[in-house]
Write a protein that holds these residues in place. Sequence first.
Motif, PDB file in Angstrom:
ATOM      1  N   TYR A 447       0.832  -1.206   0.000  1.00  0.00           N
ATOM      2  CA  TYR A 447       0.000   0.000   0.000  1.00  0.00           C
ATOM      3  C   TYR A 447       0.866   1.255   0.000  1.00  0.00           C
ATOM      4  O   TYR A 447       2.029   1.223   0.436  1.00  0.00           O
ATOM      5  N   ASN A 448       0.270   2.353  -0.422  1.00  0.00           N
ATOM      6  CA  ASN A 448       0.793   3.682  -0.122  1.00  0.00           C
ATOM      7  C   ASN A 448       0.234   4.049   1.255  1.00  0.00           C
ATOM      8  O   ASN A 448      -0.983   4.142   1.431  1.00  0.00           O
ATOM      9  N   VAL A 449       1.109   4.207   2.243  1.00  0.00           N
ATOM     10  CA  VAL A 449       0.651   4.324   3.625  1.00  0.00           C
ATOM     11  C   VAL A 449       0.798   5.744   4.160  1.00  0.00           C
ATOM     12  O   VAL A 449       1.752   6.461   3.833  1.00  0.00           O
ATOM     13  N   ALA A 450      -0.162   6.153   4.998  1.00  0.00           N
ATOM     14  CA  ALA A 450      -0.161   7.518   5.532  1.00  0.00           C
ATOM     15  C   ALA A 450      -0.938   7.563   6.846  1.00  0.00           C
ATOM     16  O   ALA A 450      -1.710   6.648   7.173  1.00  0.00           O
ATOM     17  N   LEU A 451      -0.725   8.648   7.585  1.00  0.00           N
ATOM     18  CA  LEU A 451      -1.411   8.862   8.857  1.00  0.00           C
ATOM     19  C   LEU A 451      -1.761  10.334   9.016  1.00  0.00           C
ATOM     20  O   LEU A 451      -0.972  11.215   8.667  1.00  0.00           O
ATOM     21  N   PHE A 452      -2.976  10.588   9.505  1.00  0.00           N
ATOM     22  CA  PHE A 452      -3.397  11.909   9.959  1.00  0.00           C
ATOM     23  C   PHE A 452      -3.651  11.823  11.458  1.00  0.00           C
ATOM     24  O   PHE A 452      -4.165  10.808  11.956  1.00  0.00           O
ATOM     25  N   TYR A 453      -3.301  12.889  12.182  1.00  0.00           N
ATOM     26  CA  TYR A 453      -3.705  13.027  13.586  1.00  0.00           C
ATOM     27  C   TYR A 453      -4.225  14.443  13.776  1.00  0.00           C
ATOM     28  O   TYR A 453      -3.558  15.419  13.397  1.00  0.00           O
ATOM     29  N   LEU A 454      -5.427  14.559  14.350  1.00  0.00           N
ATOM     30  CA  LEU A 454      -6.000  15.882  14.624  1.00  0.00           C
ATOM     31  C   LEU A 454      -6.849  15.792  15.886  1.00  0.00           C
ATOM     32  O   LEU A 454      -7.693  14.912  16.013  1.00  0.00           O
ATOM     33  N   SER A 455      -6.615  16.706  16.821  1.00  0.00           N
ATOM     34  CA  SER A 455      -7.369  16.706  18.075  1.00  0.00           C
ATOM     35  C   SER A 455      -8.670  17.486  17.928  1.00  0.00           C
ATOM     36  O   SER A 455      -8.765  18.426  17.125  1.00  0.00           O
ATOM     37  N   ASP A 456      -9.672  17.095  18.722  1.00  0.00           N
ATOM     38  CA  ASP A 456     -10.983  17.737  18.624  1.00  0.00           C
ATOM     39  C   ASP A 456     -11.025  19.098  19.311  1.00  0.00           C
ATOM     40  O   ASP A 456     -11.679  20.025  18.849  1.00  0.00           O
ATOM     41  N   HIS A 457     -10.358  19.241  20.429  1.00  0.00           N
ATOM     42  CA  HIS A 457     -10.314  20.507  21.162  1.00  0.00           C
ATOM     43  C   HIS A 457      -9.153  20.446  22.145  1.00  0.00           C
ATOM     44  O   HIS A 457      -8.522  19.397  22.303  1.00  0.00           O
ATOM     45  N   GLY A 458      -8.870  21.556  22.789  1.00  0.00           N
ATOM     46  CA  GLY A 458      -7.770  21.606  23.737  1.00  0.00           C
ATOM     47  C   GLY A 458      -8.234  21.496  25.173  1.00  0.00           C
ATOM     48  O   GLY A 458      -9.287  20.918  25.466  1.00  0.00           O
ATOM     49  N   GLU A 459      -7.459  22.093  26.088  1.00  0.00           N
ATOM     50  CA  GLU A 459      -7.728  21.931  27.518  1.00  0.00           C
ATOM     51  C   GLU A 459      -7.106  23.086  28.288  1.00  0.00           C
ATOM     52  O   GLU A 459      -6.028  23.584  27.940  1.00  0.00           O
ATOM     53  N   SER A 460      -7.778  23.507  29.347  1.00  0.00           N
ATOM     54  CA  SER A 460      -7.210  24.484  30.281  1.00  0.00           C
ATOM     55  C   SER A 460      -6.665  23.742  31.493  1.00  0.00           C
ATOM     56  O   SER A 460      -7.319  22.833  32.017  1.00  0.00           O
ATOM     57  N   LEU A 461      -5.492  24.139  31.942  1.00  0.00           N
ATOM     58  CA  LEU A 461      -4.834  23.467  33.063  1.00  0.00           C
ATOM     59  C   LEU A 461      -4.606  24.418  34.234  1.00  0.00           C
ATOM     60  O   LEU A 461      -3.634  24.299  34.964  1.00  0.00           O
ATOM     61  N   GLY A 462      -5.525  25.356  34.394  1.00  0.00           N
ATOM     62  CA  GLY A 462      -5.426  26.289  35.517  1.00  0.00           C
ATOM     63  C   GLY A 462      -5.076  27.704  35.124  1.00  0.00           C
ATOM     64  O   GLY A 462      -5.064  28.602  35.980  1.00  0.00           O
ATOM     65  N   GLU A 463      -4.778  27.938  33.848  1.00  0.00           N
ATOM     66  CA  GLU A 463      -4.477  29.289  33.385  1.00  0.00           C
ATOM     67  C   GLU A 463      -5.695  30.194  33.628  1.00  0.00           C
ATOM     68  O   GLU A 463      -6.813  29.863  33.228  1.00  0.00           O
ATOM     69  N   ASN A 464      -5.475  31.320  34.285  1.00  0.00           N
ATOM     70  CA  ASN A 464      -6.549  32.269  34.602  1.00  0.00           C
ATOM     71  C   ASN A 464      -7.690  31.609  35.373  1.00  0.00           C
ATOM     72  O   ASN A 464      -8.857  32.015  35.261  1.00  0.00           O
ATOM     73  N   GLY A 465      -7.359  30.570  36.143  1.00  0.00           N
ATOM     74  CA  GLY A 465      -8.361  29.914  36.964  1.00  0.00           C
ATOM     75  C   GLY A 465      -9.256  28.941  36.230  1.00  0.00           C
ATOM     76  O   GLY A 465     -10.206  28.407  36.809  1.00  0.00           O
ATOM     77  N   LEU A 466      -8.978  28.693  34.945  1.00  0.00           N
ATOM     78  CA  LEU A 466      -9.805  27.783  34.146  1.00  0.00           C
ATOM     79  C   LEU A 466      -9.212  26.386  34.127  1.00  0.00           C
ATOM     80  O   LEU A 466      -7.989  26.218  34.012  1.00  0.00           O
ATOM     81  N   TYR A 467     -10.099  25.383  34.183  1.00  0.00           N
ATOM     82  CA  TYR A 467      -9.694  23.988  34.083  1.00  0.00           C
ATOM     83  C   TYR A 467     -10.597  23.274  33.076  1.00  0.00           C
ATOM     84  O   TYR A 467     -11.689  23.726  32.771  1.00  0.00           O
ATOM     85  N   LEU A 468     -10.090  22.152  32.563  1.00  0.00           N
ATOM     86  CA  LEU A 468     -10.840  21.291  31.637  1.00  0.00           C
ATOM     87  C   LEU A 468     -11.165  22.051  30.343  1.00  0.00           C
ATOM     88  O   LEU A 468     -10.335  22.811  29.857  1.00  0.00           O
ATOM     89  N   HIS A 469     -12.346  21.839  29.766  1.00  0.00           N
ATOM     90  CA  HIS A 469     -12.698  22.454  28.488  1.00  0.00           C
ATOM     91  C   HIS A 469     -14.193  22.736  28.463  1.00  0.00           C
ATOM     92  O   HIS A 469     -14.877  22.571  29.455  1.00  0.00           O
ATOM     93  N   GLY A 470     -14.696  23.193  27.314  1.00  0.00           N
ATOM     94  CA  GLY A 470     -16.120  23.483  27.189  1.00  0.00           C
ATOM     95  C   GLY A 470     -16.482  24.921  27.463  1.00  0.00           C
ATOM     96  O   GLY A 470     -17.665  25.265  27.499  1.00  0.00           O
ATOM     97  N   THR A 471     -15.500  25.801  27.632  1.00  0.00           N
ATOM     98  CA  THR A 471     -15.783  27.224  27.819  1.00  0.00           C
ATOM     99  C   THR A 471     -16.434  27.785  26.555  1.00  0.00           C
ATOM    100  O   THR A 471     -16.033  27.429  25.451  1.00  0.00           O
ATOM    101  N   PRO A 472     -17.464  28.635  26.678  1.00  0.00           N
ATOM    102  CA  PRO A 472     -18.074  29.226  25.477  1.00  0.00           C
ATOM    103  C   PRO A 472     -17.014  29.786  24.532  1.00  0.00           C
ATOM    104  O   PRO A 472     -16.090  30.471  24.973  1.00  0.00           O
ATOM    105  N   TYR A 473     -17.161  29.496  23.247  1.00  0.00           N
ATOM    106  CA  TYR A 473     -16.100  29.779  22.279  1.00  0.00           C
ATOM    107  C   TYR A 473     -15.701  31.253  22.267  1.00  0.00           C
ATOM    108  O   TYR A 473     -14.528  31.583  22.099  1.00  0.00           O
ATOM    109  N   VAL A 474     -16.673  32.130  22.456  1.00  0.00           N
ATOM    110  CA  VAL A 474     -16.400  33.562  22.353  1.00  0.00           C
ATOM    111  C   VAL A 474     -15.406  34.029  23.407  1.00  0.00           C
ATOM    112  O   VAL A 474     -14.693  35.025  23.206  1.00  0.00           O
ATOM    113  N   VAL A 475     -15.328  33.315  24.536  1.00  0.00           N
ATOM    114  CA  VAL A 475     -14.385  33.709  25.587  1.00  0.00           C
ATOM    115  C   VAL A 475     -13.374  32.610  25.892  1.00  0.00           C
ATOM    116  O   VAL A 475     -12.585  32.736  26.826  1.00  0.00           O
ATOM    117  N   ALA A 476     -13.393  31.541  25.118  1.00  0.00           N
ATOM    118  CA  ALA A 476     -12.482  30.423  25.375  1.00  0.00           C
ATOM    119  C   ALA A 476     -11.035  30.840  25.133  1.00  0.00           C
ATOM    120  O   ALA A 476     -10.725  31.538  24.158  1.00  0.00           O
TER     121      ALA A 476
END
Length: 545
Positions: A447-476
């Motif tokens: 075969y001609n072989v290939a790979l794509f990798y793409l993540s669905d969304h990121g994550e907050s790890l405490g920056e500005n008091g935010l954790y996890l994800h799901g923040t409204p896009y307009v202020v994410a």
Amino acid sequence: MNISHLKSLTFLHQRSLNVNTMVLLLATYFAVLFNQPIIQKVYALSSYDLPLYFISHLLLLAAFVIIFSLLAWPYVFKIIFIPLVLSSALAFYASNKYNVMFDYTMIENIFETNSNESVSYINISSVSWFIVLGLLPALLLLKIKITYNGSLLKMLFMKAVLLCSSMLVILIIAVFYYKDYASIGRNNAYLNKMINPAHVYNTYKYIKKNYFNKAMPYSLLGQDATITSAKNSKPTLMVFVVGETARSQNIAYNGYQRNTNPYTENMGLISFKHVQTCGTATAVSLPCLFSNMNRPDYNKQKANNQDNVLDILSHAGVDVRWIDNDGGDKQVAKNLDKIDINKNDNSDLCNKHSCYDQVLLRQLPRLIAKQPGKDKLLALHLIGSHGPTYYQRYPQDKTLFKPACERSDIENCSDQEIVNVYDNSIAYTDYVLAETITLLKQYQEEYNVALFYLSDHGESLGENGLYLHGTPYVVAPDQQTHVPWFMWANEAYFTNKSLNKACLEQKAANDFVSHDNLFHTLLGFYGVETKQKNKDLDITYSCKA
């Protein structure tokens, strides 16, 4: 149960309160406690104006008195307010600990979260908060007898007095503080999403939209799709790895100071450094990135009722399979052969809640062996770096950074421990990618072989008091909206598909791209022609020889 317990329960059962008193107590509870996150936010936005801090409590109290008075009627009072107190206690915990906002997208994400994922949020901290702030007040409310001012006319009169008094309070506040609130509100429209219990309204919207709206007719797309033959006439074998909760900021290829990509660093991956997501939660991002809609025009109902890019590849004759380790495909694979990882069959790589992503690779040899000589695309949906139980996403022998936060109540870990455990999960994903590429190389003679990798969304790890994800896009923050996107193929792939690798590497380093490009770029990279493909959004178009 001893005699004192019996006496206390009897006291509660015999205790009665007037409905208006109960409304005032509940309104105070919500204004003073459950909405402390938004009050603190307004306080900070007002440059710490102390009078405004106390006025905000009063304003919310008056507003809740109006709303609760309109809901406070005989026979339904407890039916309405007991669930409201219970759900608001959970919402308060999430808002207070992780700065979560319960807008429509977050409610959508909650409804579409699988049970194993939900369990990861249960810990001593969350249970304790729920018992103290939700369950105990709800039980108290259940036991107290509510009285209603005698006659209907008197009840309506007293209710009117309470409503008018609250409206007067709001009017007086508006006279003196309108400019302050107008200025803060206009520049921070997301604040209304922080009000507890906004989750009730957005839950209603979700249920109405998903269960009571008229079904949309299904649209077939790309039935004209055809595959352009490679110069060497070999079929194509591609693995598309769908990432989960990986953010670009913690990718070594994209400038991160730590080597979180030690396993693939010498494998020739092309890493796109500036990639923006369609959403900040899987329920939105996953179906959006595979659809032909751009983020501003995205409509989930439409996406679920039309073909996506994987369906179009199928129309072109590609054998497309979806293998899931993240609890659901969000209807992306609605028309495909789908495999859900069975934890019982992979006990060495699974626990009762989840499996390490390496388990996905066990499916590949069997699927590749099916229909030899046919073009194939195998989509692997990772659990990746899904929090808050990041430590469950990788085996202990793949721990690179210590000390790591090995608990679900991450707010009780230090910032460095949270970053360490998250980086370990990113590095483990890199290991899975390296193993996938190694496996693909075993098939490059056929075969001609290939790979794509793409993540669905990121994550907050405490920056500005935010954790996890799901923040409204307009202020994410960028941490939630910028993700890694990798491409890899053997040299024969680039040659026989007439793709200029150096051109793609240059684009990866400099171009600003997004999930909007995936639909068209995947078709272009694979070599599929269809009227549905937009060359302006196909990153590979200008890199074809």
